[in-house]
Scaffold this motif. Structure first.
Motif, PDB file in Angstrom:
ATOM      1  N   ALA A  96       6.243   2.736 113.870  1.00 14.24           N
ATOM      2  CA  ALA A  96       6.458   2.786 115.319  1.00 14.24           C
ATOM      3  C   ALA A  96       6.458   4.268 115.658  1.00 14.24           C
ATOM      4  O   ALA A  96       7.459   4.961 115.453  1.00 14.24           O
ATOM      5  N   HIS A  97       5.339   4.744 116.148  1.00 17.57           N
ATOM      6  CA  HIS A  97       5.145   6.198 116.187  1.00 17.57           C
ATOM      7  C   HIS A  97       4.013   6.565 117.155  1.00 17.57           C
ATOM      8  O   HIS A  97       2.923   6.002 117.078  1.00 17.57           O
ATOM      9  N   PHE A  98       4.302   7.504 118.029  1.00 17.54           N
ATOM     10  CA  PHE A  98       3.278   8.034 118.942  1.00 17.54           C
ATOM     11  C   PHE A  98       2.345   8.949 118.156  1.00 17.54           C
ATOM     12  O   PHE A  98       2.819   9.878 117.500  1.00 17.54           O
ATOM     13  N   LEU A 116       7.826  -2.898 109.598  1.00 18.99           N
ATOM     14  CA  LEU A 116       7.887  -2.000 110.753  1.00 18.99           C
ATOM     15  C   LEU A 116       8.722  -0.778 110.396  1.00 18.99           C
ATOM     16  O   LEU A 116       9.915  -0.896 110.132  1.00 18.99           O
ATOM     17  N   LEU A 117       8.099   0.369 110.397  1.00 19.30           N
ATOM     18  CA  LEU A 117       8.775   1.613 110.035  1.00 19.30           C
ATOM     19  C   LEU A 117       9.321   2.304 111.285  1.00 19.30           C
ATOM     20  O   LEU A 117       8.558   2.614 112.208  1.00 19.30           O
ATOM     21  N   LEU A 118      10.628   2.536 111.307  1.00 19.96           N
ATOM     22  CA  LEU A 118      11.277   3.158 112.460  1.00 19.96           C
ATOM     23  C   LEU A 118      11.845   4.510 112.080  1.00 19.96           C
ATOM     24  O   LEU A 118      12.460   4.652 111.019  1.00 19.96           O
ATOM     25  N   SER A 120      14.007   8.278 112.846  1.00 19.39           N
ATOM     26  CA  SER A 120      15.369   8.623 113.248  1.00 19.39           C
ATOM     27  C   SER A 120      15.397   9.059 114.714  1.00 19.39           C
ATOM     28  O   SER A 120      14.376   9.432 115.293  1.00 19.39           O
ATOM     29  N   GLU A 121      16.574   8.995 115.274  1.00 19.80           N
ATOM     30  CA  GLU A 121      16.764   9.295 116.697  1.00 19.80           C
ATOM     31  C   GLU A 121      16.293  10.721 117.016  1.00 19.80           C
ATOM     32  O   GLU A 121      15.620  10.940 118.016  1.00 19.80           O
ATOM     33  N   LYS A 122      16.603  11.656 116.152  1.00 24.95           N
ATOM     34  CA  LYS A 122      16.303  13.055 116.465  1.00 24.95           C
ATOM     35  C   LYS A 122      14.877  13.453 116.143  1.00 24.95           C
ATOM     36  O   LYS A 122      14.198  14.081 116.946  1.00 24.95           O
ATOM     37  N   THR A 123      14.413  13.095 114.951  1.00 27.12           N
ATOM     38  CA  THR A 123      13.125  13.648 114.515  1.00 27.12           C
ATOM     39  C   THR A 123      12.010  12.615 114.451  1.00 27.12           C
ATOM     40  O   THR A 123      10.858  12.960 114.203  1.00 27.12           O
ATOM     41  N   GLY A 124      12.334  11.339 114.665  1.00 24.53           N
ATOM     42  CA  GLY A 124      11.295  10.325 114.640  1.00 24.53           C
ATOM     43  C   GLY A 124      10.754  10.078 113.238  1.00 24.53           C
ATOM     44  O   GLY A 124      11.391  10.432 112.249  1.00 24.53           O
ATOM     45  N   HIS A 136      -0.269   2.825 113.149  1.00 23.01           N
ATOM     46  CA  HIS A 136       0.756   3.343 114.076  1.00 23.01           C
ATOM     47  C   HIS A 136       0.776   2.465 115.323  1.00 23.01           C
ATOM     48  O   HIS A 136      -0.273   2.221 115.922  1.00 23.01           O
ATOM     49  N   LEU A 137       1.966   2.040 115.701  1.00 24.98           N
ATOM     50  CA  LEU A 137       2.110   1.186 116.887  1.00 24.98           C
ATOM     51  C   LEU A 137       2.982   1.870 117.919  1.00 24.98           C
ATOM     52  O   LEU A 137       3.955   2.547 117.576  1.00 24.98           O
ATOM     53  N   VAL A 138       2.655   1.643 119.175  1.00 28.73           N
ATOM     54  CA  VAL A 138       3.441   2.247 120.238  1.00 28.73           C
ATOM     55  C   VAL A 138       3.762   1.216 121.323  1.00 28.73           C
ATOM     56  O   VAL A 138       2.950   0.337 121.612  1.00 28.73           O
ATOM     57  N   PRO A 140       4.328   0.901 125.126  1.00 30.34           N
ATOM     58  CA  PRO A 140       4.082   1.748 126.301  1.00 30.34           C
ATOM     59  C   PRO A 140       5.354   2.010 127.096  1.00 30.34           C
ATOM     60  O   PRO A 140       6.188   1.121 127.255  1.00 30.34           O
ATOM     61  N   MET A 141       5.500   3.235 127.568  1.00 32.50           N
ATOM     62  CA  MET A 141       6.650   3.645 128.371  1.00 32.50           C
ATOM     63  C   MET A 141       6.131   3.945 129.782  1.00 32.50           C
ATOM     64  O   MET A 141       5.091   4.577 129.934  1.00 32.50           O
ATOM     65  N   HIS A 142       6.894   3.546 130.793  1.00 31.21           N
ATOM     66  CA  HIS A 142       6.437   3.722 132.167  1.00 31.21           C
ATOM     67  C   HIS A 142       7.341   4.652 132.962  1.00 31.21           C
ATOM     68  O   HIS A 142       7.286   4.667 134.186  1.00 31.21           O
ATOM     69  N   GLN A 146      10.630   9.839 126.949  1.00 34.43           N
ATOM     70  CA  GLN A 146       9.515   9.691 125.999  1.00 34.43           C
ATOM     71  C   GLN A 146       9.694   8.569 124.989  1.00 34.43           C
ATOM     72  O   GLN A 146       8.731   8.176 124.330  1.00 34.43           O
ATOM     73  N   SER A 147      10.914   8.125 124.788  1.00 36.72           N
ATOM     74  CA  SER A 147      11.114   7.114 123.742  1.00 36.72           C
ATOM     75  C   SER A 147      12.280   6.208 124.087  1.00 36.72           C
ATOM     76  O   SER A 147      13.156   6.558 124.870  1.00 36.72           O
ATOM     77  N   PHE A 148      12.288   5.027 123.462  1.00 40.39           N
ATOM     78  CA  PHE A 148      13.416   4.114 123.562  1.00 40.39           C
ATOM     79  C   PHE A 148      14.460   4.483 122.506  1.00 40.39           C
ATOM     80  O   PHE A 148      14.144   5.143 121.504  1.00 40.39           O
ATOM     81  N   ASN A 149      15.641   4.001 122.685  1.00 37.88           N
ATOM     82  CA  ASN A 149      16.618   3.986 121.606  1.00 37.88           C
ATOM     83  C   ASN A 149      15.970   3.227 120.436  1.00 37.88           C
ATOM     84  O   ASN A 149      15.241   2.254 120.629  1.00 37.88           O
TER      85      ASN A 149
ATOM     86  N   VAL B  37      20.270   2.417 130.379  1.00 37.14           N
ATOM     87  CA  VAL B  37      19.714   3.271 131.429  1.00 37.14           C
ATOM     88  C   VAL B  37      18.367   3.856 130.976  1.00 37.14           C
ATOM     89  O   VAL B  37      17.407   3.931 131.752  1.00 37.14           O
ATOM     90  N   ARG B  38      18.298   4.211 129.716  1.00 40.24           N
ATOM     91  CA  ARG B  38      17.050   4.736 129.157  1.00 40.24           C
ATOM     92  C   ARG B  38      15.938   3.679 129.217  1.00 40.24           C
ATOM     93  O   ARG B  38      14.790   3.993 129.550  1.00 40.24           O
ATOM     94  N   SER B  39      16.277   2.422 128.927  1.00 41.48           N
ATOM     95  CA  SER B  39      15.280   1.348 129.027  1.00 41.48           C
ATOM     96  C   SER B  39      14.892   1.102 130.483  1.00 41.48           C
ATOM     97  O   SER B  39      13.739   0.797 130.778  1.00 41.48           O
TER      98      SER B  39
HETATM   99  C1  SAM Z   1      14.430   7.905 119.699  1.00 42.51           C
HETATM  100  S1  SAM Z   1      12.969   7.650 118.851  1.00 42.51           S
HETATM  101  C2  SAM Z   1      12.560   9.207 118.117  1.00 42.51           C
HETATM  102  C3  SAM Z   1      12.230  10.242 119.095  1.00 42.51           C
HETATM  103  C4  SAM Z   1      11.895  11.526 118.421  1.00 42.51           C
HETATM  104  N1  SAM Z   1      12.432  12.586 119.241  1.00 42.51           N
HETATM  105  C5  SAM Z   1      10.407  11.714 118.209  1.00 42.51           C
HETATM  106  O1  SAM Z   1       9.905  12.744 118.599  1.00 42.51           O
HETATM  107  O2  SAM Z   1       9.723  10.871 117.635  1.00 42.51           O
HETATM  108  C6  SAM Z   1      13.475   6.806 117.392  1.00 42.51           C
HETATM  109  C7  SAM Z   1      12.444   5.881 116.835  1.00 42.51           C
HETATM  110  O3  SAM Z   1      12.313   4.738 117.677  1.00 42.51           O
HETATM  111  C8  SAM Z   1      10.988   4.254 117.655  1.00 42.51           C
HETATM  112  N2  SAM Z   1      10.483   4.264 119.042  1.00 42.51           N
HETATM  113  C9  SAM Z   1      11.151   4.635 120.162  1.00 42.51           C
HETATM  114  N3  SAM Z   1      10.390   4.457 121.255  1.00 42.51           N
HETATM  115  C10 SAM Z   1       9.211   3.966 120.822  1.00 42.51           C
HETATM  116  C11 SAM Z   1       8.005   3.562 121.472  1.00 42.51           C
HETATM  117  N4  SAM Z   1       7.873   3.629 122.803  1.00 42.51           N
HETATM  118  N5  SAM Z   1       6.990   3.102 120.709  1.00 42.51           N
HETATM  119  C12 SAM Z   1       7.126   3.020 119.366  1.00 42.51           C
HETATM  120  N6  SAM Z   1       8.232   3.372 118.703  1.00 42.51           N
HETATM  121  C13 SAM Z   1       9.270   3.839 119.414  1.00 42.51           C
HETATM  122  C14 SAM Z   1      10.211   5.167 116.722  1.00 42.51           C
HETATM  123  O4  SAM Z   1      10.164   4.613 115.429  1.00 42.51           O
HETATM  124  C15 SAM Z   1      11.052   6.444 116.740  1.00 42.51           C
HETATM  125  O5  SAM Z   1      10.877   7.195 115.561  1.00 42.51           O
END
Ligand code: SAM
Ligand code: SAM
Lengths: 191, 191
Positions: A96-98, A116-118, A120-124, A136-138, A140-142, A146-149, B37-39
């Motif tokens: 799960a990675h942009f 599904l590989l997730l 970390s909150e800080k470094t992804g 790599h799957l993403v 979409p965010m509207h 930039q990212s979900f929890n 809120v983030r979602s």
């Molecule tokens: C908070 S995010 C990491 C953000 C980090 N700052 C980065 O630059 O990647 C934590 C994890 O959630 C998953 N994630 C969050 N939003 C996502 C999205 N829109 N699409 C795919 N994975 C997402 C990814 O695996 C990401 O590594």
């Protein structure tokens, strides 16, 4: 153990999807990991894989609503080993990675054996892990963020997997092996 | 402010859905509320409604990834007032809540003006709130645990709303009022 409880356990085990799993890379926060494990249980994922370095991890009962009991946690010493182990077991590892090569998660075929590989909150997801992943799957965010929890992202992916697998009839017959079924039934029936 | 940034802001505002919102009833944990809120931001929800008693709430920047800046938080003194206010504004209040009258969330028409009511981690949606709600929705669970983490539940519901609204073309033209658009654009452009 009431007959209803036994039936519930047997039914739940009959839905479990052995070829669907998650792998968390250095997701340290107890709450996030516990919420992920809880979603695994709800979406019929029997095993969750985790990598973390030098830290003891325990799913906190109060955040996972007891789901640590229903989902087996496999830990790995590092992310490279974890990904390769899963690939050798026949899993397609989807980060799960942009990235340039990321595609919309709804276009991925989740009826394949999928991990599904997730990140970390800080470094992804790390560069190393991203390179090793098959896909790599993403989601979409509207909005502006930039990212979900991470536990939210995990649940959205698992929900789509569940939807596709239901459509494909993958919940219609028991899919875990007989010995796993018997072993888990015994474990879950312990008071 | 680069031209790209301004364009991003205008585009995000042009997707915002003024007739979709969430209402959290005594969801106290900072992390859960911040993840919700983030979602909201990511699913184009411009305003989140909250009820809590006697406590100061602030979306924690590090958990919400700054989304507190992009989603307006409206607080209400109690849940009864909150539900009635939203109903008077034309929202159908849908409690995410297991009950006799609950139906599968995928069968609900999310193109209607909808406020999603989420309960607290410990006690869920209160009896009073459940009685006032127009509708009860449930996300099917396939495991042993009875509920999702509240921020996970919120995201799964919002994701389905987003899917249905996309299909209905509701992201094809700006839907927030001109004065809100201008006001938010100004606010968001502040450094
Ligand atoms: C908070 S995010 C990491 C953000 C980090 N700052 C980065 O630059 O990647 C934590 C994890 O959630 C998953 N994630 C969050 N939003 C996502 C999205 N829109 N699409 C795919 N994975 C997402 C990814 O695996 C990401 O590594
Ligand atoms: C952890 S749950 C509350 C559980 C609580 N023990 C109860 O008995 O209701 C927190 C909130 O998340 C939402 N939620 C969690 N799982 C849900 C599901 N499967 N369907 C609908 N809403 C759910 C509900 O709004 C619920 O009040």
């Amino acid at each position: 153990m009431t007959p209803q409880r036994l039936e519930r356990i047997e039914h739940t085990l009959s839905l479990r999807q052995p070829d669907l799993t998650v792998l968390t890379d250095e997701v340290h926060k107890d709450r996030n990991l516990s919420a992920i494990v809880r979603s695994c249980d709800a979406f019929a994922v029997p095993v969750a894989h985790c990598v973390w370095l030098g830290e003891q991890y325990r799913v906190r009962r109060n955040h996972s609503a007891g789901s640590g009991n229903w989902v087996d946690i496999h830990t790995h010493p590092d992310i490279g080993t974890a990904i390769q182990t899963l690939q050798q077991q026949g899993f397609r590892v989807c980060a799960a990675h942009f990235s340039e090569r990321a595609r919309d998660y709804r276009d991925y075929d989740f009826t394949q054996p999928t991990a599904l590989l997730l990140g970390s909150e800080k470094t992804g997801v790390s560069a190393q892990a991203a390179a090793l992943a098959d896909e790599h799957l993403v989601i979409p965010m509207h909005g502006m963020v930039q990212s979900f929890n991470v536990s939210v992202a995990a649940a959205l992916l698992l929900s789509e997997a569940q939807r596709q697998r239901q459509q494909a009839g993958m919940f219609n017959q028991r899919r875990i092996a007989d010995d796993d079924y018997q072993r888990l039934k015994l474990e879950w029936c312990q008071p």
